[in-house]
Design a protein around this motif. Structure first.
Motif, PDB file in Angstrom:
ATOM      1  N   UNK A 118       0.799  -1.220   0.000  1.00  8.43           N
ATOM      2  CA  UNK A 118       0.000   0.000   0.000  1.00  8.43           C
ATOM      3  C   UNK A 118       0.833   1.272   0.000  1.00  8.43           C
ATOM      4  N   UNK A 119       0.185   2.379   0.341  1.00  6.99           N
ATOM      5  CA  UNK A 119       0.791   3.709   0.275  1.00  6.99           C
ATOM      6  C   UNK A 119       0.746   4.355   1.655  1.00  6.99           C
ATOM      7  N   UNK A 120       1.689   5.228   1.897  1.00  8.27           N
ATOM      8  CA  UNK A 120       1.702   5.989   3.140  1.00  8.27           C
ATOM      9  C   UNK A 120       1.968   7.457   2.840  1.00  8.27           C
ATOM     10  N   UNK A 121       1.486   8.318   3.726  1.00 11.52           N
ATOM     11  CA  UNK A 121       1.755   9.746   3.599  1.00 11.52           C
ATOM     12  C   UNK A 121       3.175   9.992   4.106  1.00 11.52           C
ATOM     13  N   UNK A 122       4.075  10.300   3.177  1.00 12.17           N
ATOM     14  CA  UNK A 122       5.489  10.445   3.540  1.00 12.17           C
ATOM     15  C   UNK A 122       5.753  11.762   4.263  1.00 12.17           C
ATOM     16  N   UNK A 123       5.169  12.859   3.756  1.00 13.72           N
ATOM     17  CA  UNK A 123       5.385  14.170   4.367  1.00 13.72           C
ATOM     18  C   UNK A 123       4.350  15.154   3.841  1.00 13.72           C
ATOM     19  N   UNK A 124       4.088  16.179   4.640  1.00 20.09           N
ATOM     20  CA  UNK A 124       3.298  17.321   4.166  1.00 20.09           C
ATOM     21  C   UNK A 124       4.259  18.500   4.103  1.00 20.09           C
ATOM     22  N   UNK A 125       4.539  18.930   2.912  1.00 19.48           N
ATOM     23  CA  UNK A 125       5.581  19.929   2.671  1.00 19.48           C
ATOM     24  C   UNK A 125       4.959  21.296   2.420  1.00 19.48           C
ATOM     25  N   UNK A 126       5.484  22.318   3.108  1.00 16.21           N
ATOM     26  CA  UNK A 126       5.031  23.693   2.880  1.00 16.21           C
ATOM     27  C   UNK A 126       5.824  24.320   1.743  1.00 16.21           C
TER      28      UNK A 126
END
Length: 414
Positions: free
Chosen positions: A60-68
């Motif tokens: 599956x997939x994962x949220x690696x980062x939320x980048x500003x």
């Protein structure tokens, strides 16, 4: 790998794309937030399982980062001189009202691209939430009402009964003029002269009353009233003396001039007190109008009167501070358009200084009467929303299809 693993693979997609939709929604909701920087969700695959023969099956997939994304926002003109826009990559530095001054190091300050500032009732430059804007010494930008200087000058203005000798001398000259008027022959000239003497008497009484009131409250505004009343009395005396054919005694003129000189010192001190900001230069230099409504001053240091507008003073006074971050994307959001430095952000751990924290005025400028708009592109966000929605739907299909396949297995026992 079991068939049920596909269910969790689909769930991972629902979770990741649900979070992605939150990021997109946050961007859209802040499309009109001053200084807002959009975020983006970055995905990565999860650790794969061994399928044999040197093969792997993804899980599956994962949220690696939320980048500003710290791209420059567009320029929006403003009628407020304390609204500021940074042209460049730096940030304004702020502190909470309860934080001691000065802020010890640059990385200890709150950072923001939102320059919607105003001067509060304590004469401090603050953001809408009351966080205080810092100068290049790490102190809050706080102006001075110069109450101590004005009071000292006002007390000196009336020291040793400066005003009393002037009103006494005017009283004596009025008496001389009255004697001359009394001796005049009846007629229009005598009537006119008597009216002028009466006016001079009334004006002098007003000056004496103003001086008496000043004695109970020796401050700048009351000094203004005393000086105005005395000036009016002296002017009336001059008119009355001419009409009566007498002259104003030299001692009277000297006494009034002494008061005028002392009052000039009061005006000088009032000129140092803060009235309003009139200009903020690209290098962060602040010019403000004095309480006299005439004098222009440079903001100098937090909580002290400003300095005269000269080239020499412009080179030494404190300015609006800006702070750089080597990796802005690593800054931590603190709410209300504020950021805090993290270890990875690369914000200097040195103290604030005029040399390192003032805008250079060229590649890094503070532009007054302007605000930075959000860098959110609505068209792009809506496209992302569509693709995210489709991806979410596709992952839900993975779950429903796997459920159908599981049902087929269960039907084998019928």
């Amino acid at each position: 790998m079991s068939l049920t693993s596909a269910l969790y693979t689909g769930v991972s997609g629902l979770s990741a794309y649900g979070d992605s939709m939150n990021v997109i929604g946050n961007n859209i909701s802040n499309v009109n937030t001053t200084g807002f920087k959009q975020g983006r969700a970055l995905f990565a695959d999860m650790l794969s399982g061994d399928a044999g023969n040197n093969s792997q099956v993804g899980r599956g997939v994962q949220l690696q980062a939320i980048q500003n994304i710290f791209t420059q926002g567009s320029y929006q003109s403003s009628e407020n001189v304390t609204d500021m826009y940074i042209q460049g990559n730096s940030f304004f530095a702020l502190k909470a009202p309860s934080t001691p001054s000065p802020v010890a190091t640059q990385n200890a300050a709150f950072l923001s691209r939102n320059g919607a500032f105003h001067v509060d009732s304590n004469l401090t430059l603050v953001n809408p939430d009351g966080y205080q804007v810092l100068d290049t010494a790490g102190n809050p930008i706080r102006f001075s009402d110069n109450a101590t200087g004005i009071t000292a000058a006002a007390v000196a203005f009336n020291a040793a009964a400066v005003v009393a000798p002037a009103t006494t001398a005017i009283t004596a000259d009025i008496a001389t003029a009255q004697t001359a008027v009394t001796a005049m022959a009846a007629g229009a000239a005598k009537t006119a002269a008597q009216n002028l003497v009466n006016a001079a008497t009334a004006a002098n009484n007003a000056a004496i009353a103003a001086d008496t009131a000043f004695g109970t409250s020796p401050n700048g505004p009351n000094a203004d009233a005393v000086n105005a009343a005395l000036s009016a009395a002296f002017a009336s005396l001059q008119e009355a003396s001419v009409a009566a054919g007498t002259s104003v005694a030299a001692g009277t003129t000297t006494a009034v001039n002494t008061v005028t000189t002392a009052y000039g010192n009061v005006q000088t001190e009032e000129g140092k007190a803060f009235s309003k900001i009139t200009k903020i230069d690209p290098d962060g230099l602040i010019t403000y109008l004095g309480a006299d409504g005439i004098t222009q001053n440079y903001y100098d240091t937090s909580g002290v009167p400003g300095l005269p507008v000269t080239a020499a003073n412009a080179a030494t006074v404190q300015r609006v501070a800006v702070v750089a971050a080597k990796d802005p994307g690593a800054l931590t959001k603190a709410g209300s358009s504020l950021y805090k430095a993290s270890t990875d952000a690369g914000v200097s751990t040195a103290a604030f200084s005029l040399g390192t924290n003032k805008p250079n005025g060229s590649s890094e400028q503070v532009i007054s009467n302007a605000l930075e708009q959000s860098n959110v592109d609505l068209a792009s966000e809506f496209v992302k929303m569509i693709t995210t929605q489709r991806a979410y739907s596709a992952n839900s299909k993975t779950i429903t299809t796997t459920d159908q396949m599981t049902q087929e297995i269960l039907s084998l026992i019928r």
